[in-house]
Design a protein around this motif. Sequence first.
Motif, PDB file in Angstrom:
ATOM      1  N   SER A 165       0.840  -1.198   0.000  1.00 49.43           N
ATOM      2  CA  SER A 165       0.000   0.000   0.000  1.00 49.43           C
ATOM      3  C   SER A 165       0.873   1.245   0.000  1.00 49.43           C
ATOM      4  O   SER A 165       2.023   1.208   0.419  1.00 49.43           O
ATOM      5  CB  SER A 165      -0.930   0.011   1.218  1.00 49.43           C
ATOM      6  N   GLU A 166       0.287   2.341  -0.495  1.00 52.31           N
ATOM      7  CA  GLU A 166       0.953   3.638  -0.432  1.00 52.31           C
ATOM      8  C   GLU A 166       0.566   4.284   0.893  1.00 52.31           C
ATOM      9  O   GLU A 166      -0.624   4.395   1.205  1.00 52.31           O
ATOM     10  CB  GLU A 166       0.513   4.523  -1.596  1.00 52.31           C
ATOM     11  N   GLU A 167       1.564   4.675   1.681  1.00 52.28           N
ATOM     12  CA  GLU A 167       1.335   5.208   3.025  1.00 52.28           C
ATOM     13  C   GLU A 167       2.087   6.517   3.226  1.00 52.28           C
ATOM     14  O   GLU A 167       2.986   6.850   2.453  1.00 52.28           O
ATOM     15  CB  GLU A 167       1.791   4.182   4.075  1.00 52.28           C
ATOM     16  N   PRO A 168       1.747   7.256   4.298  1.00 49.58           N
ATOM     17  CA  PRO A 168       2.530   8.450   4.622  1.00 49.58           C
ATOM     18  C   PRO A 168       3.977   8.069   4.927  1.00 49.58           C
ATOM     19  O   PRO A 168       4.249   6.917   5.279  1.00 49.58           O
ATOM     20  CB  PRO A 168       1.847   9.004   5.871  1.00 49.58           C
ATOM     21  N   PRO A 169       4.913   9.004   4.821  1.00 52.35           N
ATOM     22  CA  PRO A 169       6.300   8.686   5.179  1.00 52.35           C
ATOM     23  C   PRO A 169       6.369   8.085   6.586  1.00 52.35           C
ATOM     24  O   PRO A 169       5.720   8.567   7.502  1.00 52.35           O
ATOM     25  CB  PRO A 169       6.999  10.048   5.127  1.00 52.35           C
ATOM     26  N   GLY A 170       7.099   7.000   6.722  1.00 47.80           N
ATOM     27  CA  GLY A 170       7.199   6.326   8.009  1.00 47.80           C
ATOM     28  C   GLY A 170       6.207   5.195   8.172  1.00 47.80           C
ATOM     29  O   GLY A 170       6.293   4.418   9.110  1.00 47.80           O
ATOM     30  N   GLY A 171       5.241   5.067   7.277  1.00 48.44           N
ATOM     31  CA  GLY A 171       4.313   3.952   7.341  1.00 48.44           C
ATOM     32  C   GLY A 171       2.913   4.338   7.796  1.00 48.44           C
ATOM     33  O   GLY A 171       2.649   5.477   8.162  1.00 48.44           O
ATOM     34  N   ALA A 172       2.019   3.357   7.776  1.00 47.66           N
ATOM     35  CA  ALA A 172       0.618   3.571   8.128  1.00 47.66           C
ATOM     36  C   ALA A 172       0.497   3.997   9.587  1.00 47.66           C
ATOM     37  O   ALA A 172       1.178   3.448  10.456  1.00 47.66           O
ATOM     38  CB  ALA A 172      -0.186   2.302   7.887  1.00 47.66           C
ATOM     39  N   PRO A 173      -0.382   4.952   9.874  1.00 54.29           N
ATOM     40  CA  PRO A 173      -0.540   5.407  11.247  1.00 54.29           C
ATOM     41  C   PRO A 173      -1.307   4.427  12.128  1.00 54.29           C
ATOM     42  O   PRO A 173      -1.218   4.486  13.349  1.00 54.29           O
ATOM     43  CB  PRO A 173      -1.313   6.732  11.100  1.00 54.29           C
ATOM     44  N   GLY A 174      -2.052   3.523  11.532  1.00 54.40           N
ATOM     45  CA  GLY A 174      -2.858   2.589  12.319  1.00 54.40           C
ATOM     46  C   GLY A 174      -2.437   1.153  12.105  1.00 54.40           C
ATOM     47  O   GLY A 174      -1.406   0.864  11.491  1.00 54.40           O
ATOM     48  N   PRO A 175      -3.279   0.210  12.557  1.00 55.91           N
ATOM     49  CA  PRO A 175      -2.928  -1.206  12.469  1.00 55.91           C
ATOM     50  C   PRO A 175      -3.135  -1.823  11.089  1.00 55.91           C
ATOM     51  O   PRO A 175      -2.849  -2.986  10.888  1.00 55.91           O
ATOM     52  CB  PRO A 175      -3.851  -1.857  13.493  1.00 55.91           C
ATOM     53  N   GLY A 176      -3.647  -1.044  10.133  1.00 58.07           N
ATOM     54  CA  GLY A 176      -3.870  -1.569   8.789  1.00 58.07           C
ATOM     55  C   GLY A 176      -3.527  -0.529   7.751  1.00 58.07           C
ATOM     56  O   GLY A 176      -3.199   0.617   8.081  1.00 58.07           O
ATOM     57  N   PRO A 177      -3.627  -0.892   6.474  1.00 55.19           N
ATOM     58  CA  PRO A 177      -3.326   0.059   5.411  1.00 55.19           C
ATOM     59  C   PRO A 177      -4.254   1.267   5.477  1.00 55.19           C
ATOM     60  O   PRO A 177      -5.453   1.121   5.690  1.00 55.19           O
ATOM     61  CB  PRO A 177      -3.563  -0.730   4.129  1.00 55.19           C
ATOM     62  N   SER A 178      -3.692   2.457   5.286  1.00 57.51           N
ATOM     63  CA  SER A 178      -4.509   3.672   5.260  1.00 57.51           C
ATOM     64  C   SER A 178      -4.590   4.240   3.849  1.00 57.51           C
ATOM     65  O   SER A 178      -5.471   5.030   3.559  1.00 57.51           O
ATOM     66  CB  SER A 178      -3.937   4.728   6.207  1.00 57.51           C
ATOM     67  N   GLY A 179      -3.674   3.839   2.994  1.00 59.70           N
ATOM     68  CA  GLY A 179      -3.655   4.337   1.628  1.00 59.70           C
ATOM     69  C   GLY A 179      -4.113   3.264   0.670  1.00 59.70           C
ATOM     70  O   GLY A 179      -4.463   2.156   1.065  1.00 59.70           O
ATOM     71  N   PRO A 180      -4.087   3.577  -0.625  1.00 60.08           N
ATOM     72  CA  PRO A 180      -4.536   2.588  -1.610  1.00 60.08           C
ATOM     73  C   PRO A 180      -3.578   1.395  -1.682  1.00 60.08           C
ATOM     74  O   PRO A 180      -2.366   1.544  -1.581  1.00 60.08           O
ATOM     75  CB  PRO A 180      -4.528   3.373  -2.922  1.00 60.08           C
ATOM     76  N   VAL A 181      -4.165   0.206  -1.842  1.00 62.68           N
ATOM     77  CA  VAL A 181      -3.375  -1.016  -2.043  1.00 62.68           C
ATOM     78  C   VAL A 181      -3.093  -1.108  -3.536  1.00 62.68           C
ATOM     79  O   VAL A 181      -4.018  -1.141  -4.346  1.00 62.68           O
ATOM     80  CB  VAL A 181      -4.138  -2.262  -1.538  1.00 62.68           C
ATOM     81  N   ILE A 182      -1.802  -1.114  -3.896  1.00 60.68           N
ATOM     82  CA  ILE A 182      -1.427  -1.053  -5.315  1.00 60.68           C
ATOM     83  C   ILE A 182      -0.964  -2.392  -5.871  1.00 60.68           C
ATOM     84  O   ILE A 182      -0.816  -2.537  -7.071  1.00 60.68           O
ATOM     85  CB  ILE A 182      -0.340   0.031  -5.542  1.00 60.68           C
ATOM     86  N   LEU A 183      -0.739  -3.379  -4.984  1.00 59.62           N
ATOM     87  CA  LEU A 183      -0.285  -4.688  -5.446  1.00 59.62           C
ATOM     88  C   LEU A 183      -0.731  -5.738  -4.439  1.00 59.62           C
ATOM     89  O   LEU A 183      -0.608  -5.526  -3.225  1.00 59.62           O
ATOM     90  CB  LEU A 183       1.236  -4.717  -5.591  1.00 59.62           C
ATOM     91  N   THR A 184      -1.252  -6.863  -4.950  1.00 59.82           N
ATOM     92  CA  THR A 184      -1.634  -7.984  -4.093  1.00 59.82           C
ATOM     93  C   THR A 184      -1.097  -9.258  -4.736  1.00 59.82           C
ATOM     94  O   THR A 184      -1.253  -9.452  -5.941  1.00 59.82           O
ATOM     95  CB  THR A 184      -3.167  -8.088  -3.963  1.00 59.82           C
ATOM     96  N   ALA A 185      -0.478 -10.114  -3.934  1.00 59.47           N
ATOM     97  CA  ALA A 185       0.044 -11.388  -4.437  1.00 59.47           C
ATOM     98  C   ALA A 185      -0.248 -12.493  -3.430  1.00 59.47           C
ATOM     99  O   ALA A 185      -0.185 -12.252  -2.216  1.00 59.47           O
ATOM    100  CB  ALA A 185       1.545 -11.284  -4.694  1.00 59.47           C
ATOM    101  N   ARG A 186      -0.580 -13.676  -3.949  1.00 63.51           N
ATOM    102  CA  ARG A 186      -0.844 -14.826  -3.083  1.00 63.51           C
ATOM    103  C   ARG A 186       0.381 -15.723  -3.057  1.00 63.51           C
ATOM    104  O   ARG A 186       1.004 -15.975  -4.078  1.00 63.51           O
ATOM    105  CB  ARG A 186      -2.058 -15.609  -3.568  1.00 63.51           C
ATOM    106  N   VAL A 187       0.715 -16.198  -1.863  1.00 67.93           N
ATOM    107  CA  VAL A 187       1.797 -17.174  -1.701  1.00 67.93           C
ATOM    108  C   VAL A 187       1.229 -18.516  -2.135  1.00 67.93           C
ATOM    109  O   VAL A 187       0.185 -18.943  -1.641  1.00 67.93           O
ATOM    110  CB  VAL A 187       2.294 -17.225  -0.236  1.00 67.93           C
ATOM    111  N   GLY A 188       1.910 -19.176  -3.079  1.00 68.10           N
ATOM    112  CA  GLY A 188       1.392 -20.445  -3.592  1.00 68.10           C
ATOM    113  C   GLY A 188       2.421 -21.540  -3.459  1.00 68.10           C
ATOM    114  O   GLY A 188       3.580 -21.314  -3.177  1.00 68.10           O
ATOM    115  N   GLY A 189       1.992 -22.753  -3.649  1.00 69.23           N
ATOM    116  CA  GLY A 189       2.903 -23.889  -3.554  1.00 69.23           C
ATOM    117  C   GLY A 189       3.366 -24.085  -2.143  1.00 69.23           C
ATOM    118  O   GLY A 189       2.669 -23.791  -1.184  1.00 69.23           O
ATOM    119  N   GLY A 190       4.624 -24.515  -1.978  1.00 66.91           N
ATOM    120  CA  GLY A 190       5.185 -24.722  -0.648  1.00 66.91           C
ATOM    121  C   GLY A 190       5.727 -23.427  -0.111  1.00 66.91           C
ATOM    122  O   GLY A 190       5.863 -22.440  -0.806  1.00 66.91           O
ATOM    123  N   SER A 191       6.044 -23.410   1.168  1.00 67.47           N
ATOM    124  CA  SER A 191       6.595 -22.193   1.772  1.00 67.47           C
ATOM    125  C   SER A 191       8.087 -22.214   1.758  1.00 67.47           C
ATOM    126  O   SER A 191       8.725 -23.178   1.551  1.00 67.47           O
ATOM    127  CB  SER A 191       6.099 -22.033   3.194  1.00 67.47           C
TER     128      SER A 191
END
Length: 191
Positions: A165-191
């Motif tokens: 996500s795009e956040e203010p400098p230093g990161g999100a002020p709360g426990p979750g994203p505050s800005g737009p999520v610009i990329l999402t990826a799923r972990v697949g296969g084995g870890s």
Amino acid sequence: MRARGMPDLRVLAPLLECLAPAPPPPGLLTRIEQQIAAERRRPPRQRFAVAAAFGASAGIAAVLALAPLADNRAWEAPVPLTVIDGADRVAMLDARMLAHGRYLRIDHFGLLGPTDRALELWLLRDGTGDGIARPESLGLLSQRGGATVLPLARAVTAGDLLAVSEEPPGGAPGPGPSGPVILTARVGGGS
């Protein structure tokens, strides 16, 4: 050039970014100065013997500390990712777990945000028990692209989601994203 079987120490360099700067313990500098003054008063032969013993013990300690890292297969494991949303925003996305799942290295090229915003990586774990996935901030990604190494509470597994996500400098002020999520990826296969 590195010795055969030894890890590439350049891989360890990004881990220094995970460490917060800390002041030396109280009195440490005074003790060092006292030891230097005492060392200067010793005869040269005695100084050489102490230096040789210290050097040998430091060398043995370094070998023992780096021995578990010699097996690169245990040190670095690929994390297969499938981009779900935002593939047009990134040229290359690669993830690897380091140090038996204690760190996640994300290689991201072409993923850029506005210069006045930070890019923050989030983890949504699969199978939290109550069916509600709560985002866990893994930290800020490098704005220049390239590789970023981030500590993990526990290894990522198949089914987990990574989001940027795009956040203010230093990161999100709360426990979750505050800005737009610009990329999402799923972990697949084995870890």
